[in-house]
Design a protein around this motif. Structure first.
Motif, mmCIF file in Angstrom:
data_model
loop_
_atom_site.group_PDB
_atom_site.id
_atom_site.type_symbol
_atom_site.label_atom_id
_atom_site.label_comp_id
_atom_site.label_asym_id
_atom_site.label_seq_id
_atom_site.Cartn_x
_atom_site.Cartn_y
_atom_site.Cartn_z
ATOM 1 N N MET A 265 0.846 -1.195 0.000
ATOM 2 C CA MET A 265 0.000 0.000 0.000
ATOM 3 C C MET A 265 0.883 1.247 0.000
ATOM 4 S SD MET A 265 -2.847 1.185 2.833
ATOM 5 C CE MET A 265 -3.832 -0.268 2.495
ATOM 6 N N THR A 266 0.522 2.256 -0.773
ATOM 7 C CA THR A 266 1.248 3.512 -0.794
ATOM 8 C C THR A 266 0.305 4.636 -0.422
ATOM 9 O OG1 THR A 266 0.769 4.080 -3.078
ATOM 10 C CG2 THR A 266 2.635 2.611 -2.712
ATOM 11 N N ASP A 267 0.877 5.801 -0.113
ATOM 12 C CA ASP A 267 0.049 6.948 0.228
ATOM 13 C C ASP A 267 0.011 7.956 -0.904
ATOM 14 O OD1 ASP A 267 2.570 7.977 0.346
ATOM 15 O OD2 ASP A 267 2.387 8.842 2.360
ATOM 16 N N ALA A 268 0.366 7.511 -2.114
ATOM 17 C CA ALA A 268 0.350 8.422 -3.262
ATOM 18 C C ALA A 268 -0.175 7.677 -4.479
ATOM 19 C CB ALA A 268 1.767 8.949 -3.534
ATOM 20 N N SER A 269 -0.906 8.375 -5.329
ATOM 21 C CA SER A 269 -1.413 7.783 -6.559
ATOM 22 C C SER A 269 -0.329 7.835 -7.624
ATOM 23 C CB SER A 269 -2.640 8.566 -7.027
ATOM 24 O OG SER A 269 -2.239 9.817 -7.549
ATOM 25 N N PRO A 270 -0.507 7.046 -8.713
ATOM 26 C CA PRO A 270 0.501 7.077 -9.782
ATOM 27 C C PRO A 270 0.675 8.461 -10.393
ATOM 28 C CG PRO A 270 -0.929 5.154 -10.007
ATOM 29 C CD PRO A 270 -1.534 6.022 -8.935
ATOM 30 N N ASP A 271 -0.322 9.316 -10.245
ATOM 31 C CA ASP A 271 -0.244 10.656 -10.833
ATOM 32 C C ASP A 271 0.344 11.692 -9.876
ATOM 33 O OD1 ASP A 271 -1.426 9.736 -13.194
ATOM 34 O OD2 ASP A 271 -3.441 10.000 -12.358
ATOM 35 N N SER A 272 0.688 11.264 -8.655
ATOM 36 C CA SER A 272 1.248 12.195 -7.688
ATOM 37 C C SER A 272 2.630 12.658 -8.144
ATOM 38 C CB SER A 272 1.365 11.533 -6.317
ATOM 39 O OG SER A 272 0.103 11.136 -5.832
ATOM 40 N N PRO A 273 3.018 13.869 -7.783
ATOM 41 C CA PRO A 273 4.370 14.319 -8.123
ATOM 42 C C PRO A 273 5.409 13.481 -7.373
ATOM 43 C CG PRO A 273 3.326 15.856 -6.597
ATOM 44 C CD PRO A 273 2.266 14.884 -7.024
ATOM 45 N N PRO A 274 6.613 13.387 -7.901
ATOM 46 C CA PRO A 274 7.646 12.593 -7.236
ATOM 47 C C PRO A 274 7.896 13.088 -5.812
ATOM 48 C CG PRO A 274 8.348 13.205 -9.439
ATOM 49 C CD PRO A 274 7.099 13.974 -9.153
ATOM 50 N N ARG A 275 8.026 12.149 -4.872
ATOM 51 C CA ARG A 275 8.366 12.533 -3.511
ATOM 52 C C ARG A 275 9.836 12.952 -3.431
ATOM 53 N NH1 ARG A 275 5.938 10.651 1.396
ATOM 54 N NH2 ARG A 275 4.965 8.968 0.215
ATOM 55 N N PHE A 276 10.664 12.348 -4.282
ATOM 56 C CA PHE A 276 12.084 12.688 -4.266
ATOM 57 C C PHE A 276 12.283 14.092 -4.833
ATOM 58 C CE2 PHE A 276 12.563 8.114 -3.824
ATOM 59 C CZ PHE A 276 13.637 8.020 -2.948
ATOM 60 N N THR A 277 13.023 14.908 -4.091
ATOM 61 C CA THR A 277 13.316 16.287 -4.475
ATOM 62 C C THR A 277 14.803 16.418 -4.772
ATOM 63 O OG1 THR A 277 11.532 17.143 -3.089
ATOM 64 C CG2 THR A 277 13.255 18.693 -3.733
ATOM 65 N N VAL B 40 16.405 13.621 -2.542
ATOM 66 C CA VAL B 40 16.089 13.207 -1.174
ATOM 67 C C VAL B 40 14.575 13.096 -1.026
ATOM 68 C CG1 VAL B 40 16.233 13.797 1.282
ATOM 69 C CG2 VAL B 40 18.165 14.287 -0.233
ATOM 70 N N ALA B 41 14.128 12.003 -0.427
ATOM 71 C CA ALA B 41 12.717 11.830 -0.054
ATOM 72 C C ALA B 41 12.635 11.759 1.457
ATOM 73 C CB ALA B 41 12.141 10.565 -0.684
ATOM 74 N N HIS B 42 11.752 12.567 2.029
ATOM 75 C CA HIS B 42 11.558 12.614 3.482
ATOM 76 C C HIS B 42 10.239 11.934 3.812
ATOM 77 C CE1 HIS B 42 11.874 14.234 7.550
ATOM 78 N NE2 HIS B 42 10.583 14.508 7.464
ATOM 79 N N ALA C 50 9.299 -3.628 5.322
ATOM 80 C CA ALA C 50 9.064 -3.997 3.934
ATOM 81 C C ALA C 50 7.943 -3.150 3.327
ATOM 82 C CB ALA C 50 8.717 -5.484 3.846
ATOM 83 N N ALA C 51 6.895 -2.891 4.106
ATOM 84 C CA ALA C 51 5.773 -2.097 3.596
ATOM 85 C C ALA C 51 6.213 -0.686 3.250
ATOM 86 C CB ALA C 51 4.648 -2.066 4.626
ATOM 87 N N GLN C 52 7.005 -0.071 4.114
ATOM 88 C CA GLN C 52 7.489 1.278 3.828
ATOM 89 C C GLN C 52 8.445 1.279 2.646
ATOM 90 O OE1 GLN C 52 6.567 4.345 5.588
ATOM 91 N NE2 GLN C 52 4.937 2.850 5.901
ATOM 92 N N ALA C 53 9.249 0.227 2.526
ATOM 93 C CA ALA C 53 10.187 0.149 1.405
ATOM 94 C C ALA C 53 9.462 0.015 0.081
ATOM 95 C CB ALA C 53 11.149 -1.021 1.620
ATOM 96 N N MET D 93 6.716 1.498 -0.610
ATOM 97 C CA MET D 93 6.362 2.884 -0.903
ATOM 98 C C MET D 93 7.560 3.623 -1.511
ATOM 99 S SD MET D 93 5.341 5.959 1.720
ATOM 100 C CE MET D 93 4.118 4.948 2.556
ATOM 101 N N VAL D 94 8.735 3.403 -0.917
ATOM 102 C CA VAL D 94 9.941 4.045 -1.436
ATOM 103 C C VAL D 94 10.200 3.578 -2.868
ATOM 104 C CG1 VAL D 94 12.418 4.356 -1.126
ATOM 105 C CG2 VAL D 94 10.929 4.263 0.884
ATOM 106 N N ALA D 95 10.039 2.283 -3.121
ATOM 107 C CA ALA D 95 10.261 1.749 -4.469
ATOM 108 C C ALA D 95 9.311 2.400 -5.481
ATOM 109 C CB ALA D 95 10.076 0.232 -4.460
ATOM 110 N N ASP D 96 8.055 2.579 -5.094
ATOM 111 C CA ASP D 96 7.114 3.267 -5.975
ATOM 112 C C ASP D 96 7.563 4.696 -6.254
ATOM 113 O OD1 ASP D 96 5.514 1.041 -6.139
ATOM 114 O OD2 ASP D 96 4.049 1.730 -4.645
ATOM 115 N N ASP D 97 8.111 5.357 -5.217
ATOM 116 C CA ASP D 97 8.578 6.729 -5.389
ATOM 117 C C ASP D 97 9.783 6.792 -6.325
ATOM 118 O OD1 ASP D 97 6.594 7.803 -3.773
ATOM 119 O OD2 ASP D 97 7.788 7.615 -1.942
ATOM 120 N N VAL D 98 10.643 5.768 -6.273
ATOM 121 C CA VAL D 98 11.794 5.713 -7.186
ATOM 122 C C VAL D 98 11.293 5.597 -8.626
ATOM 123 C CG1 VAL D 98 13.797 4.360 -7.894
ATOM 124 C CG2 VAL D 98 13.351 4.733 -5.459
#
Length: 291
Positions: free
Chosen positions: A1-13, A21-23, A49-52, A54-59
């Protein structure tokens, strides 16, 4: 589960050329990507693993290239419990850490699992306990260079501080330093039962020597900072170390040190610092009671 949709802007700045960097709100953890022509190097992988995932989706959402390597800044769980997920999501890749960190990951993780087994009301208990441990595969003792094709990244063990196995990541061409938990912005650095409070200030001196006045500094937790912030944190840690030395040299018992010392932080945060500081001092620096 993630907290962002596929159309969300990248979390990484992007905080410097090809350094993102993603916070993440949970524990204020920072995950960093360093890009090169051969792919992306990820520094730290989050605490489950669940949080990771989310990170993978952000990548993927960032779309800056394939993930080709991982770095764990030290052996604490919130910085490496995502290792197995990253390998599952992106394929086999080297996982870098200091020799000390690699050798102590399993023991550190065991304490974490035992803690959350007993903490039955923690909202993230189940996802933490469901995590699969994956140890670092590439280790070093003092310094090593990671080749990203058109960019070299330096991994440096500056000394003991938050743990005995801390590393910092230097990206010379972008003037970026990733400090792990040697540097924290969201709270004062955590001095735990495996920290080295008397050596931490000297370790930060070495890290500061790797910076310029313009260096972008990414702490393990909290917002991106600069060299001046690290210098101020070094002053506080130095004050803690010197206060411990002064109290011990004057014969103040460890049991009275927190009450008698003038501390830069809340004394409740310094219980382990005082206990370890007294334990690490040589006998010549303690005024021992007559028996």
């Amino acid at each position: 589960m993630t907290d962002a949709s596929p159309d969300s802007p990248p979390r990484f700045t992007e905080v410097a050329p090809r350094v993102w960097v993603a916070h993440y709100d949970w524990m204020h953890v920072n995950i960093t990507l360093v890009g090169g022509s051969d792919g992306l190097l990820m520094v730290d992988t989050h605490g489950s693993a669940a949080q990771a995932r989310m990170v993978a989706d952000d990548v993927r959402r960032l779309g800056a290239g394939p993930l080709t390597g991982l770095v764990n800044t030290h052996e604490h769980w919130d910085h490496h419990f995502g290792n197995a997920t990253m390998v599952e999501q992106f394929g086999e890749m080297p996982i870098h850490a200091t020799e000390w960190a690699r050798d102590h990951v399993e023991d550190s993780a065991r304490h974490t699992f035992e803690h959350y087994e007993q903490t039955t009301d923690h909202p993230r208990r189940e996802e933490i306990l469901a995590t699969t441990l994956l140890l670092p595969t590439q280790t070093f003792s003092s310094a090593v260079q990671v080749d990203l094709g058109d960019r070299a990244v330096e991994l440096i063990h500056p000394g003991r501080g938050h743990t005995a196995g801390d590393l910092v990541v230097r990206v010379p061409d972008a003037d970026v330093l990733l400090g792990g938990d040697l540097i924290e912005e969201s709270d004062p650095p955590f001095i735990g039962d495996d920290s080295w409070p008397l050596e931490w200030p000297i370790t930060l001196d070495l890290a500061l020597g790797l910076m310029t006045d313009s260096t972008v500094v990414v702490p393990g937790h909290g917002q991106v900072v600069d060299k001046a912030f690290v210098q101020d944190q070094r002053v506080d840690l130095g004050t803690i170390a010197e206060t411990i030395r002064d109290l011990a040299s004057r014969g103040v018992p460890e049991s009275e040190a927190l009450a008698q010392g003038e501390w830069p932080w809340d004394p409740d945060l310094l219980v382990s610092a005082v206990r370890l500081g007294y334990a690490h001092l040589p006998r010549s620096q303690k005024r021992l009671p007559l028996v």
